[in-house]
Write an enzyme that holds these catalytic residues in place. Structure first.
Site, PDB file in Angstrom:
ATOM      1  N   THR A  29     -11.809  -1.700  -5.979  1.00 52.53           N
ATOM      2  CA  THR A  29     -10.306  -1.237  -6.054  1.00 52.53           C
ATOM      3  C   THR A  29      -9.706  -0.807  -7.351  1.00 52.53           C
ATOM      4  O   THR A  29     -10.721  -0.473  -8.217  1.00 52.53           O
ATOM      5  CB  THR A  29      -9.597  -2.513  -5.506  1.00 52.53           C
ATOM      6  OG1 THR A  29      -9.556  -3.468  -6.755  1.00 52.53           O
ATOM      7  CG2 THR A  29     -10.417  -3.317  -4.305  1.00 52.53           C
ATOM      8  N   CYS A  30      -8.587  -0.762  -7.452  1.00 58.74           N
ATOM      9  CA  CYS A  30      -8.185  -0.384  -8.638  1.00 58.74           C
ATOM     10  C   CYS A  30      -8.188  -1.326  -9.814  1.00 58.74           C
ATOM     11  O   CYS A  30      -8.389  -1.124 -10.854  1.00 58.74           O
ATOM     12  CB  CYS A  30      -6.361  -0.284  -8.484  1.00 58.74           C
ATOM     13  SG  CYS A  30      -5.931   1.204  -7.265  1.00 58.74           S
ATOM     14  N   ASN A  31      -8.277  -2.630  -9.468  1.00 59.50           N
ATOM     15  CA  ASN A  31      -8.445  -3.775 -10.635  1.00 59.50           C
ATOM     16  C   ASN A  31      -9.861  -4.264 -10.573  1.00 59.50           C
ATOM     17  O   ASN A  31     -10.114  -4.852 -11.184  1.00 59.50           O
ATOM     18  CB  ASN A  31      -7.510  -4.876 -10.058  1.00 59.50           C
ATOM     19  CG  ASN A  31      -6.125  -4.430 -10.284  1.00 59.50           C
ATOM     20  OD1 ASN A  31      -5.770  -3.670 -11.305  1.00 59.50           O
ATOM     21  ND2 ASN A  31      -5.319  -4.841  -9.406  1.00 59.50           N
TER      22      ASN A  31
ATOM     23  N   ILE B 119       0.391   4.080  -1.434  1.00 58.07           N
ATOM     24  CA  ILE B 119       1.264   5.174  -1.589  1.00 58.07           C
ATOM     25  C   ILE B 119       2.212   4.731  -0.288  1.00 58.07           C
ATOM     26  O   ILE B 119       3.467   4.781  -0.597  1.00 58.07           O
ATOM     27  CB  ILE B 119       0.859   6.560  -1.282  1.00 58.07           C
ATOM     28  CG1 ILE B 119      -0.021   7.016  -2.532  1.00 58.07           C
ATOM     29  CG2 ILE B 119       1.879   7.549  -1.131  1.00 58.07           C
ATOM     30  CD1 ILE B 119       1.005   7.075  -4.003  1.00 58.07           C
TER      31      ILE B 119
ATOM     32  N   PRO C 103      -1.504  -9.616  -0.496  1.00 55.47           N
ATOM     33  CA  PRO C 103      -2.438  -9.736   0.581  1.00 55.47           C
ATOM     34  C   PRO C 103      -3.428  -8.406   0.948  1.00 55.47           C
ATOM     35  O   PRO C 103      -4.310  -8.226   1.528  1.00 55.47           O
ATOM     36  CB  PRO C 103      -1.421  -9.735   1.841  1.00 55.47           C
ATOM     37  CG  PRO C 103      -0.429  -8.947   1.331  1.00 55.47           C
ATOM     38  CD  PRO C 103      -0.300  -9.243  -0.045  1.00 55.47           C
TER      39      PRO C 103
ATOM     40  N   GLY D  85      -0.958  11.521  -2.835  1.00 56.85           N
ATOM     41  CA  GLY D  85      -1.959  10.611  -1.935  1.00 56.85           C
ATOM     42  C   GLY D  85      -1.004  10.280  -0.562  1.00 56.85           C
ATOM     43  O   GLY D  85       0.259  10.296  -0.573  1.00 56.85           O
ATOM     44  N   ALA D  86      -1.682   9.688   0.037  1.00 55.24           N
ATOM     45  CA  ALA D  86      -1.104   9.114   1.501  1.00 55.24           C
ATOM     46  C   ALA D  86      -1.659   7.876   2.009  1.00 55.24           C
ATOM     47  O   ALA D  86      -1.775   7.530   3.060  1.00 55.24           O
ATOM     48  CB  ALA D  86      -1.179  10.308   2.644  1.00 55.24           C
ATOM     49  N   GLY D  87      -2.546   7.328   0.985  1.00 57.77           N
ATOM     50  CA  GLY D  87      -3.325   5.957   1.471  1.00 57.77           C
ATOM     51  C   GLY D  87      -2.305   4.850   1.661  1.00 57.77           C
ATOM     52  O   GLY D  87      -0.885   4.811   1.323  1.00 57.77           O
TER      53      GLY D  87
END
Length: 416
Positions: free
Chosen positions: A48-50, A189, A110, A184-186
């Site tokens: 993930t991002c983190n 976003i 979450p 982006g469109a996830g």
């Protein structure tokens, strides 16, 4: 043995995390590569991002660390100082904490649960999820549900999206009147669009690799959609830029932003880069008229709601501690599975042999009552022959141990 190893926002800066991130499209190859010709029986990768974390059933985490460095073409010595490794029971506790949002940058958020489910689905689809990891993750999801339903861990959360709005309002008096570009469109976003568009911006644009997906999101907010290759033409028209794609390389470079600033006559641009690896080149943040924030920059803002949830964190940790004990009990019970399977297989072979013998006697015209009596005696003698012989041949302390074991196994009670 279950191991967890990884790098996250606690252990490493963004510059390190982005070097070992896995895009969703890369996971099938990565999972296959890790399990090929290596002593790794089961594996799932959460990226993930983190965080980038590898959950595996293996003899040692060292081979996995070597693979991680080799796969991303970085020196082991470059990433080793930032890698944490957990074995049992800490690996189990860590999985439960991650699923429950206790290890997130935004405590209690979450989204991590859905991301973990995606990681499990990828492992399952690619044949790297075995019995132990499957059970670990199913328990993790169950624990996360229990934590969220019985504590206030999800209350008063300042999300990454809300933090972005908060920072933007430091630069601009309000979101109203600003032109916003989402790249982006996830899921991230979508969350950001919901928060920013609540401020009634003047214009909303969605830039996405697939125009159809971008249009679907843009229509929700009365906006327009463009392709990623049109960014250079449209960047200067926007005051706020929020980006989060799965691109392995930056999609907004220093030159593109310099041209946009010149066109804007040095009116400021507020930029939030939530992607890992980064979507926006790091050097962009050095420009005078650009306010660039990354996921790490948002950390202080999202911590603001944590103090009020500290009691919930303590409650959640207690729940997790109890569930770790339960899972360790299940793992220990798995150690007896081979013996139980062997015992049942042996009994089944005896049963089949005696059934065949009994059928032959019936075919010869023997009385059914006599055949059943004969069958029951033979089965009893065969089942008890080996344990009886072992008990009789044992001596001293071994005999006492075997007698006690036999009494427990067969629920025997000594005669008064």
């Amino acid at each position: 043995m279950i191991f967890t190893l990884g790098i996250n926002h606690h252990s490493a800066p963004l510059a390190i995390r982005e070097r070992v991130a896995f895009g969703a499209d890369k996971l099938p190859h990565a999972l296959a590569d890790l399990t090929r010709e290596r002593p790794v029986r089961e594996v799932a990768i959460l990226s993930t991002c983190n965080r980038t974390e590898i959950y595996c059933s293996a003899e040692s985490p060292d081979v996995v660390i070597d693979w991680l460095a080799h796969y991303h073409q970085v020196g082991r010595e470059e990433i080793a100082p930032y890698i944490y490794t957990h074995d049992q029971p800490e690996a189990i506790r860590h999985a439960f904490r991650v699923a429950s949002g206790l290890d997130s940058m935004v405590i209690g958020e979450p989204q991590i649960l859905g991301q973990m489910k995606d990681a499990v689905r990828a492992a399952e689809e690619n044949g790297t999820l075995g019995t132990q990891l499957h059970k670990l993750f199913q328990r993790s999801f169950s624990v996360a549900k229990e934590v969220r339903s019985t504590t206030a861990i999800g209350a008063n959360i300042v999300s990454m999206a809300a933090a972005g709005v908060h920072l933007a309002e430091r630069i601009f008096e309000s979101i109203a009147g600003q032109r916003i570009l989402f790249i982006g469109a996830g899921e991230m976003i979508e969350l950001c669009a919901a928060h920013f568009c609540a401020g009634k911006p003047k214009q909303v644009t969605i830039a996405n690799r697939t125009l159809e997906r971008g249009r679907a999101l843009a229509e929700q907010y009365g906006g327009t959609a463009i392709r990623l290759d049109e960014l250079g033409e449209h960047l200067a028209q926007h005051d706020i830029v929020v980006s989060c794609t799965a691109s392995p390389l930056p999609i907004i470079g220093l030159g593109m932003v310099e041209r946009a600033i010149k066109t804007r006559r040095h009116r400021p641009i507020f930029m939030v880069d939530l992607a890992v690896p980064r979507d926006i080149e790091e050097e962009v943040g050095e420009l005078d008229d650009v306010f660039l924030y990354t996921v790490d920059d948002l950390a202080q803002v999202v911590e603001s709601g944590l103090e009020s949830r500290q009691a919930a964190v303590v409650e959640a940790e207690d729940i997790i501690a109890n569930r770790v004990k339960d899972f360790l009990g299940w793992l220990e019970s798995r150690d007896t599975v081979p013996v139980i399977r062997s015992l049942r297989d042996s009994a089944e072979r005896m049963r089949r042999h005696e059934i065949e013998h009994a059928m032959k006697l019936l075919a010869k015209g023997e009385a059914p009552e006599k055949v059943l009596e004969h069958l029951s005696h033979r089965l009893t003698n065969k089942f008890l022959h080996a344990p009886t012989q072992t008990l009789n041949s044992a001596e001293g302390g071994e005999r006492a141990d075997l007698q006690g074991a036999a009494a427990r196994l067969f629920h025997l009670h000594a005669a008064d």
